[in-house]
Design an enzyme around this catalytic site. Structure first.
Site, mmCIF file in Angstrom:
data_model
loop_
_atom_site.group_PDB
_atom_site.id
_atom_site.type_symbol
_atom_site.label_atom_id
_atom_site.label_comp_id
_atom_site.label_asym_id
_atom_site.label_seq_id
_atom_site.Cartn_x
_atom_site.Cartn_y
_atom_site.Cartn_z
ATOM 1 N N THR A 114 -4.947 6.472 0.096
ATOM 2 C CA THR A 114 -6.158 7.284 -0.015
ATOM 3 C C THR A 114 -6.029 8.321 -1.125
ATOM 4 O O THR A 114 -5.035 9.028 -1.203
ATOM 5 C CB THR A 114 -6.414 8.004 1.323
ATOM 6 O OG1 THR A 114 -6.386 7.037 2.361
ATOM 7 C CG2 THR A 114 -7.752 8.704 1.322
ATOM 8 N N ASP B 256 -9.241 0.437 2.373
ATOM 9 C CA ASP B 256 -8.215 0.084 3.355
ATOM 10 C C ASP B 256 -8.708 0.503 4.739
ATOM 11 O O ASP B 256 -8.267 1.498 5.309
ATOM 12 C CB ASP B 256 -6.926 0.823 2.965
ATOM 13 C CG ASP B 256 -5.784 0.574 3.938
ATOM 14 O OD1 ASP B 256 -5.722 -0.528 4.500
ATOM 15 O OD2 ASP B 256 -4.962 1.500 4.124
ATOM 16 N N HIS C 71 -3.676 13.953 0.642
ATOM 17 C CA HIS C 71 -3.953 13.043 1.768
ATOM 18 C C HIS C 71 -2.867 13.134 2.837
ATOM 19 O O HIS C 71 -3.176 13.230 4.031
ATOM 20 C CB HIS C 71 -4.085 11.595 1.288
ATOM 21 C CG HIS C 71 -4.150 10.610 2.422
ATOM 22 N ND1 HIS C 71 -5.222 10.535 3.284
ATOM 23 C CD2 HIS C 71 -3.254 9.679 2.867
ATOM 24 C CE1 HIS C 71 -4.992 9.601 4.195
ATOM 25 N NE2 HIS C 71 -3.806 9.067 3.968
ATOM 26 N N GLU D 196 -9.341 3.956 -2.033
ATOM 27 C CA GLU D 196 -8.106 3.707 -2.770
ATOM 28 C C GLU D 196 -8.385 3.013 -4.101
ATOM 29 O O GLU D 196 -9.419 2.376 -4.279
ATOM 30 C CB GLU D 196 -7.153 2.809 -1.942
ATOM 31 C CG GLU D 196 -6.844 3.366 -0.569
ATOM 32 C CD GLU D 196 -5.609 2.721 0.082
ATOM 33 O OE1 GLU D 196 -4.881 1.964 -0.598
ATOM 34 O OE2 GLU D 196 -5.389 2.992 1.281
ATOM 35 N N ARG E 127 -7.767 4.117 13.455
ATOM 36 C CA ARG E 127 -6.812 5.220 13.626
ATOM 37 C C ARG E 127 -6.160 5.221 14.992
ATOM 38 O O ARG E 127 -5.013 5.648 15.149
ATOM 39 C CB ARG E 127 -7.518 6.558 13.400
ATOM 40 C CG ARG E 127 -8.099 6.736 12.027
ATOM 41 C CD ARG E 127 -7.060 6.599 10.949
ATOM 42 N NE ARG E 127 -7.640 6.822 9.623
ATOM 43 C CZ ARG E 127 -6.994 6.570 8.496
ATOM 44 N NH1 ARG E 127 -5.752 6.093 8.517
ATOM 45 N NH2 ARG E 127 -7.569 6.796 7.331
ATOM 46 N N GLN F 49 -3.599 2.310 15.106
ATOM 47 C CA GLN F 49 -2.509 2.749 14.232
ATOM 48 C C GLN F 49 -1.648 3.822 14.906
ATOM 49 O O GLN F 49 -0.424 3.799 14.811
ATOM 50 C CB GLN F 49 -3.159 3.306 12.953
ATOM 51 C CG GLN F 49 -2.250 3.504 11.784
ATOM 52 C CD GLN F 49 -2.973 4.219 10.622
ATOM 53 O OE1 GLN F 49 -4.199 4.246 10.530
ATOM 54 N NE2 GLN F 49 -2.186 4.803 9.739
ATOM 55 N N GLU G 191 -10.751 4.033 3.855
ATOM 56 C CA GLU G 191 -9.855 4.783 2.963
ATOM 57 C C GLU G 191 -10.221 4.426 1.524
ATOM 58 O O GLU G 191 -10.248 3.253 1.149
ATOM 59 C CB GLU G 191 -8.370 4.458 3.229
ATOM 60 C CG GLU G 191 -7.852 5.049 4.532
ATOM 61 C CD GLU G 191 -6.310 5.067 4.626
ATOM 62 O OE1 GLU G 191 -5.653 4.259 3.945
ATOM 63 O OE2 GLU G 191 -5.785 5.906 5.387
ATOM 64 N N GLU H 109 -9.329 12.660 7.508
ATOM 65 C CA GLU H 109 -9.219 13.981 6.884
ATOM 66 C C GLU H 109 -10.514 14.784 7.024
ATOM 67 O O GLU H 109 -10.489 15.973 7.343
ATOM 68 C CB GLU H 109 -8.897 13.837 5.396
ATOM 69 C CG GLU H 109 -7.536 13.249 5.091
ATOM 70 C CD GLU H 109 -7.366 13.030 3.586
ATOM 71 O OE1 GLU H 109 -7.285 14.017 2.850
ATOM 72 O OE2 GLU H 109 -7.332 11.864 3.166
ATOM 73 N N LYS I 150 -4.497 -1.843 10.484
ATOM 74 C CA LYS I 150 -4.913 -2.024 9.086
ATOM 75 C C LYS I 150 -5.335 -3.459 8.775
ATOM 76 O O LYS I 150 -6.159 -3.685 7.891
ATOM 77 C CB LYS I 150 -3.739 -1.682 8.149
ATOM 78 C CG LYS I 150 -3.238 -0.251 8.246
ATOM 79 C CD LYS I 150 -4.122 0.703 7.463
ATOM 80 C CE LYS I 150 -3.479 2.077 7.321
ATOM 81 N NZ LYS I 150 -4.292 2.974 6.476
ATOM 82 N N THR J 178 -9.619 -5.715 4.594
ATOM 83 C CA THR J 178 -9.452 -4.859 3.421
ATOM 84 C C THR J 178 -10.496 -5.308 2.410
ATOM 85 O O THR J 178 -10.559 -6.493 2.085
ATOM 86 C CB THR J 178 -8.035 -5.030 2.820
ATOM 87 O OG1 THR J 178 -7.069 -4.722 3.831
ATOM 88 C CG2 THR J 178 -7.832 -4.120 1.616
ATOM 89 N N ASP K 17 0.855 -1.176 0.000
ATOM 90 C CA ASP K 17 0.000 0.000 0.000
ATOM 91 C C ASP K 17 0.896 1.233 0.000
ATOM 92 O O ASP K 17 1.798 1.353 0.842
ATOM 93 C CB ASP K 17 -0.918 -0.015 1.230
ATOM 94 C CG ASP K 17 -2.153 0.841 1.013
ATOM 95 O OD1 ASP K 17 -2.344 1.364 -0.101
ATOM 96 O OD2 ASP K 17 -2.931 0.994 1.976
#
Lengths: 420, 420
Positions: B347, B231, B134, B199, B235, B238, B197, B361, B251, B255, B127
């Protein structure tokens, strides 16, 4: 330094009846990769033993798994089946009747004649950071501060490694091209800081389901076996890329493994305790088993112009986090494990000089070259250098002695930039 | 906001003859996964077409690859073979003779009847972080500073994702358990900050060899096709784990991907230019092709209680780094690519409000909840929320209109801590 040979015996002696590891080999005469085991200096092709009725006591599904070109299917069957195969092989190969011995000899080849293949197809490769000493030393070498990462005392910190660059044992590694900081600014070219990392890895056996964490008490039931792993690292490439998403191209240019998977059952006699936890971890990482480590000597040698220099003598049981911790943490979020997955410990370092498992630590980030002999010193590795990682448990010369053989890798020159 | 439907047409119209994507499906009547394509609302089981002599112009090896349970073998054959299969299907399925049409109908099922499977076995999942907007927005949300990571302008920064938790299209995702910082200190429990996310990902076709970088001019020859990828990210987990080794458990709990691989040939008509590079990259990342991007609309919707809310409208061509850049960078160190590997973009965000591809975001790290409707707002996702990612290129209602369908995923409650 003590002599490496006296500690680890000669390599053949690591593969007595107490070991009976699993690998995948071919020979010139039989070029199709086959599952095999090793007894001293002889390698036995297991499907040939099965086909000739020597392992009839195994279940049909287990026998079938032994005809596969990798160990994934056998691994997936779970620990009881691994035990049954190893026990059957111990009985068969330990039979002292000369008639049996003569017969079995027709299914074996000398270790010098085999070509190693990847023992498993690796679906995922996680690399953890289990050594407190390593992270303190590496952090100091890179940033000048001895400080644990924020997560270190809470869980084994890990990242996703690359499966496609895990190499069949014996394959050479190319110095990678990449971008890195240099006195000239950000530069593109062959890495100037290629390093090794002395690691131990577990190969997953019984898989786990999506969304279902593995309880730490059952974690070892998901281990097929152990091997040694050299996580080749380009420190300069890694240095520019790893903020904030972690190591990537600085690692994925090659990973070497030792050829034989030593089963968790073979290591059972060497259980021991590890360091105390400085902080009580979350419940899912509280292992009630006091002997959650394994007592294994680990060594790293650099071979330059056919002379070997021991640069690290470390021990597996010095790790702060165990393989059970790694498995419990990897799956706590529901991430599934598959048979053949690799979970590696990260560099296994001790707290004393001579026990550091990579050059980043040994040379303090290249600032203090290590002297190997008169006129032979290294900041980082040079083209042609060979790295040999070895590991063994128990007392040489006794029945309870088990080893990993050698994780071997030679660093070769990079391709030329104008060839890209 | 403009209407999503008018931009992307109804979903069936994204799958006209200009598309002809590849997927793997089963049905209740035929539960063995088979390679398939989609034309409007009909799904054709390709091995059935081959077996009945409808694709005899293809080479025997290509026909054989179409009987596999995944697309890896077809992908590995390279772009010329992908073209030949797609062209043969376009000719066959585009035949207007009613006799042919009636015959073909016996090999098709309605889209509502298919069960999706993973289209490829994924050997490695990388990834990347290709969107300048982003990384600036995410950095600001987390650390309060709008600053590019040190490597960002030099190469597409990436990390190793988890293959085992890539889900068959439609599978739900469980809120993960994990450790994170909270007002009570480091806490273990269900994540409180689950995000999506938006992607795009490429599926690798022709593999590359160990030690041999792919020249950027040939990078697209190694692409089988594209799909959308969610994805899912925790948060908080992470945040505690990613210094210094990058994202891991935050993560790897799931997915999601869209079910159909849209070939690179189907996207060829939509080539376009992208943003100028702020810094000339190293030579291996200098793409002489000016139209190195693809013009694709991308959208993310959150569905709450069966009502959908568009939370992001972005564009693929806004990315700073291209898929060719990703491939050239991933392999510059000699790391091999295998057929079926996934390389995702990270992202895809734009610079304006409404064009940000994740809640981190949109809500500035949870500090400014986004209002979806009266009494419906989100900092992060709640159990039961559904994320739909969609993407399309070209003009609805014309022959040149191609889309990805939907990358669908529903977030379910975590397992209970006492079940671990």
């Amino acid at each position: 330094m003590t002599s490496l040979t006296s500690q680890s015996g000669d390599e053949n002696s690591q593969f007595g009846l107490a070991n009976i590891p699993f690998g995948v080999v071919s020979t010139k005469a039989d070029p199709i990769p086959k599952i095999a085991t090793r007894l001293f200096d002889q390698v036995y092709l297991i499907p040939n033993l099965v086909a000739n009725g020597h392992l009839d006591q195994l279940s049909p599904s287990t026998r079938s798994s032994l005809f596969q070109p990798t160990l994934n299917q056998l691994a997936s069957l779970g620990r009881l089946e691994h035990k049954s195969v190893r026990k059957a092989l111990q009985e068969l190969l330990g039979d002292d009747q000369s008639k049996v011995k003569d017969k079995l000899a027709t299914y074996s080849v000398n270790i010098s004649e085999v070509i190693y293949h990847l023992p498993v197809t690796v679906g995922d490769f996680s690399d953890f950071s289990c050594s407190r000493d390593h992270v303190l030393n590496a952090g100091e070498a890179v940033m000048g501060v001895r400080q644990l990462p924020p997560g270190f005392l809470h869980f084994p910190v890990g990242y996703g490694g690359r499966c496609s660059s895990i190499l069949a044992p014996g394959t050479f590694v190319r110095r990678p091209l990449g971008q890195f900081r240099s006195p000239e600014g950000v530069t593109f070219g062959p890495s100037r800081a290629v390093d090794f990392e002395l690691e131990v890895a577990v190969i997953v056996g019984k898989p786990s389901a999506f969304g279902e964490p593995i309880n730490i008490k059952q974690a070892e039931d998901h281990i097929f076996g152990f091997l040694l792993l050299n996580d080749w690292s380009a420190r300069d490439i890694q240095g520019l890329e790893m903020n904030p998403l972690g190591p990537f191209n600085g690692k994925s240019f090659g990973t070497s493994i030792s050829p034989w998977i030593v089963t968790i059952d073979a290591l059972e006699p060497f259980r021991t305790t590890g360091p105390d936890k400085e902080l009580a971890p979350a419940k899912y990482l509280q292992n009630q088993q006091s002997q959650s480590h394994y007592s294994i000597r680990l060594n790293a040698e650099i071979e330059v112009d056919e002379t070997r220099y021991v640069v690290c003598e470390s021990r597996f049981e010095w790790l702060y986090w165990t393989v059970s911790d790694m498995i419990a943490h990897q799956t706590i979020n529901g991430c599934p494990l598959n048979a053949g997955d690799i979970l590696a410990t990260g560099t296994v370092s001790g707290s004393t000089p001579g026990s550091h498992g990579c050059l980043l630590e040994i040379t303090k980030g290249g600032k203090e070259p290590v002297s190997l002999a008169k006129d032979v010193a290294r900041r980082y590795l040079e083209d042609g250098d060979v790295i040999r990682l070895t590991g063994s448990a128990g007392i040489p010369g006794t029945q309870e002695f088990v080893g990993f053989g050698t994780c071997y890798g030679e660093l070769c020159e990079s391709i030329r930039i104008d060839q890209v």
